[in-house]
Design a protein around this motif. Sequence first.
Motif, PDB file in Angstrom:
ATOM      1  N   TYR A  70       0.836  -1.205   0.000  1.00 24.61           N
ATOM      2  CA  TYR A  70       0.000   0.000   0.000  1.00 24.61           C
ATOM      3  C   TYR A  70       0.874   1.260   0.000  1.00 24.61           C
ATOM      4  N   ASN A  71       1.894   1.281   0.825  1.00 21.19           N
ATOM      5  CA  ASN A  71       2.790   2.447   0.867  1.00 21.19           C
ATOM      6  C   ASN A  71       3.519   2.641  -0.457  1.00 21.19           C
ATOM      7  N   ASN A  72       3.991   1.531  -1.038  1.00 17.16           N
ATOM      8  CA  ASN A  72       4.681   1.643  -2.332  1.00 17.16           C
ATOM      9  C   ASN A  72       3.731   2.142  -3.418  1.00 17.16           C
ATOM     10  N   LEU A  73       2.488   1.654  -3.381  1.00 22.28           N
ATOM     11  CA  LEU A  73       1.513   2.097  -4.377  1.00 22.28           C
ATOM     12  C   LEU A  73       1.189   3.581  -4.199  1.00 22.28           C
ATOM     13  N   TYR A 176       2.203  13.152   6.898  1.00 26.60           N
ATOM     14  CA  TYR A 176       1.849  13.118   5.483  1.00 26.60           C
ATOM     15  C   TYR A 176       3.109  12.812   4.674  1.00 26.60           C
ATOM     16  N   SER A 177       2.895  12.417   3.416  1.00 23.09           N
ATOM     17  CA  SER A 177       4.008  12.146   2.509  1.00 23.09           C
ATOM     18  C   SER A 177       4.317  13.406   1.704  1.00 23.09           C
ATOM     19  N   ALA A 178       5.604  13.616   1.471  1.00 24.31           N
ATOM     20  CA  ALA A 178       6.032  14.791   0.717  1.00 24.31           C
ATOM     21  C   ALA A 178       7.000  14.345  -0.373  1.00 24.31           C
ATOM     22  N   ALA A 179       6.676  14.709  -1.618  1.00 24.42           N
ATOM     23  CA  ALA A 179       7.515  14.350  -2.758  1.00 24.42           C
ATOM     24  C   ALA A 179       8.196  15.608  -3.298  1.00 24.42           C
ATOM     25  N   ASN A 201      -5.189   8.398   2.545  1.00 27.76           N
ATOM     26  CA  ASN A 201      -6.463   7.951   3.103  1.00 27.76           C
ATOM     27  C   ASN A 201      -6.250   6.574   3.723  1.00 27.76           C
ATOM     28  N   GLU A 202      -6.123   6.542   5.043  1.00 30.39           N
ATOM     29  CA  GLU A 202      -5.859   5.281   5.731  1.00 30.39           C
ATOM     30  C   GLU A 202      -7.087   4.386   5.824  1.00 30.39           C
ATOM     31  N   ASP A 203      -8.271   4.913   5.480  1.00 25.42           N
ATOM     32  CA  ASP A 203      -9.479   4.090   5.573  1.00 25.42           C
ATOM     33  C   ASP A 203      -9.417   2.898   4.625  1.00 25.42           C
ATOM     34  N   LEU A 205      -6.731   1.396   3.559  1.00 24.29           N
ATOM     35  CA  LEU A 205      -5.780   0.432   4.101  1.00 24.29           C
ATOM     36  C   LEU A 205      -6.382  -0.331   5.266  1.00 24.29           C
ATOM     37  N   ASN A 206      -7.075   0.385   6.145  1.00 21.70           N
ATOM     38  CA  ASN A 206      -7.698  -0.293   7.295  1.00 21.70           C
ATOM     39  C   ASN A 206      -8.765  -1.292   6.849  1.00 21.70           C
ATOM     40  N   LYS A 207      -9.531  -0.929   5.835  1.00 19.05           N
ATOM     41  CA  LYS A 207     -10.542  -1.860   5.327  1.00 19.05           C
ATOM     42  C   LYS A 207      -9.890  -3.104   4.725  1.00 19.05           C
ATOM     43  N   GLU A 208      -8.799  -2.896   4.009  1.00 17.61           N
ATOM     44  CA  GLU A 208      -8.115  -4.041   3.401  1.00 17.61           C
ATOM     45  C   GLU A 208      -7.508  -4.947   4.465  1.00 17.61           C
ATOM     46  N   ILE A 209      -6.911  -4.334   5.495  1.00 22.04           N
ATOM     47  CA  ILE A 209      -6.343  -5.131   6.586  1.00 22.04           C
ATOM     48  C   ILE A 209      -7.444  -5.872   7.332  1.00 22.04           C
ATOM     49  N   SER A 210      -8.577  -5.204   7.562  1.00 22.66           N
ATOM     50  CA  SER A 210      -9.692  -5.858   8.256  1.00 22.66           C
ATOM     51  C   SER A 210     -10.208  -7.044   7.451  1.00 22.66           C
TER      52      SER A 210
END
Length: 335
Positions: A70-73, A176-179, A201-203, A205-210
């Motif tokens: 998820y982070n890489n994407l 947050y991420s900064a590029a 949007n961590e939601d 990721l949380n849904k996928e982990i759940s």
Amino acid sequence: FQVFLTIFIYIFTLFFLWFTFFFIAFKLTTNSFKFQFDFKTRIQLTVTAVIIIIMFTIGSVTIYNIIDNYNNLQDQKLIEKLSSVLLVIENETRYEPLTTRSIESDLSYKFSELSDALNCDFNIYDDKGFLMYTTQPRVFELGLLAPTINRTALNELIYQQKINFVQQEKIGTLSYSAAYQPIRNIRNKSASYLNLPYFRNEDDLNKEISAILVTLINIYIPVFFISLVLMVVLSKRIASPLELIQNSLSKVRLDKTNQRIEWQRKDEIGALVSEYNRMVGELERSAEKLAQSERESAWREMARQVAHEIKNPLTPMKLSLQHMLRSIDHNQPDV
């Protein structure tokens, strides 16, 4: 069906845990709870621990891979959006130096439209690292961010010669991420630097982990209970040869013929059985020798007693004969 299966597994697990809890509590209150770490119990505990460790490891690795992917994407999407913004800015400033004045007079409206079109905010810093333009000036006016580029990012772009750089930054407690990527002029030199902040949007990721956790639980719990049943059966089968040897040892007697154990396989149990049979044979031979020795001792005792019984009446007879011989020798009148 999946929802029904999940509910059934949860209810079954809940009832199993409650039953185990009340069973142990009842045994403890009646002082009848005895937990012996025998061979079968050690096998069961070891296999249970291995299964739990394997399941925990697989679950942890799965969740870690999901978070990492998820982070890489998200970083890849951020870099793609950064490249899109950079392409537009470089096309607009290829033949005209990018300065604060040129942005305010000619490019401010285009940059604002670009921000709305790509649904992102971005900041532009000059070659020294000072802020030239931002789509969110209020953040800098309130002092939430310094009007200078992040020093780590500047060092990575200048001294490490990186094409782009992504890192995690914070505004207070908000992460947050900064590029970052350099904006090159017509001479292909870094004239300024583009920064694109991105709040994930961590939601999702949380849904996928759940969802993954629910799937793993639906798989792990039945597998765990099936493994427990198989573990009990296999532990009994593994310990049954040892119980056979134990029962045979408990029946060993010196006064009777002991039964040997039949074992066809040539394994560790077979070696133990062979040693048992050998010791039984030696025990029988020792018992025979002991019985023979006891018989000989009994005969010797009987012979001694017979000789004693024979000797008792012969002694007065011998004395009487000796007395008669002396009387004859001395011509006794009453001979």
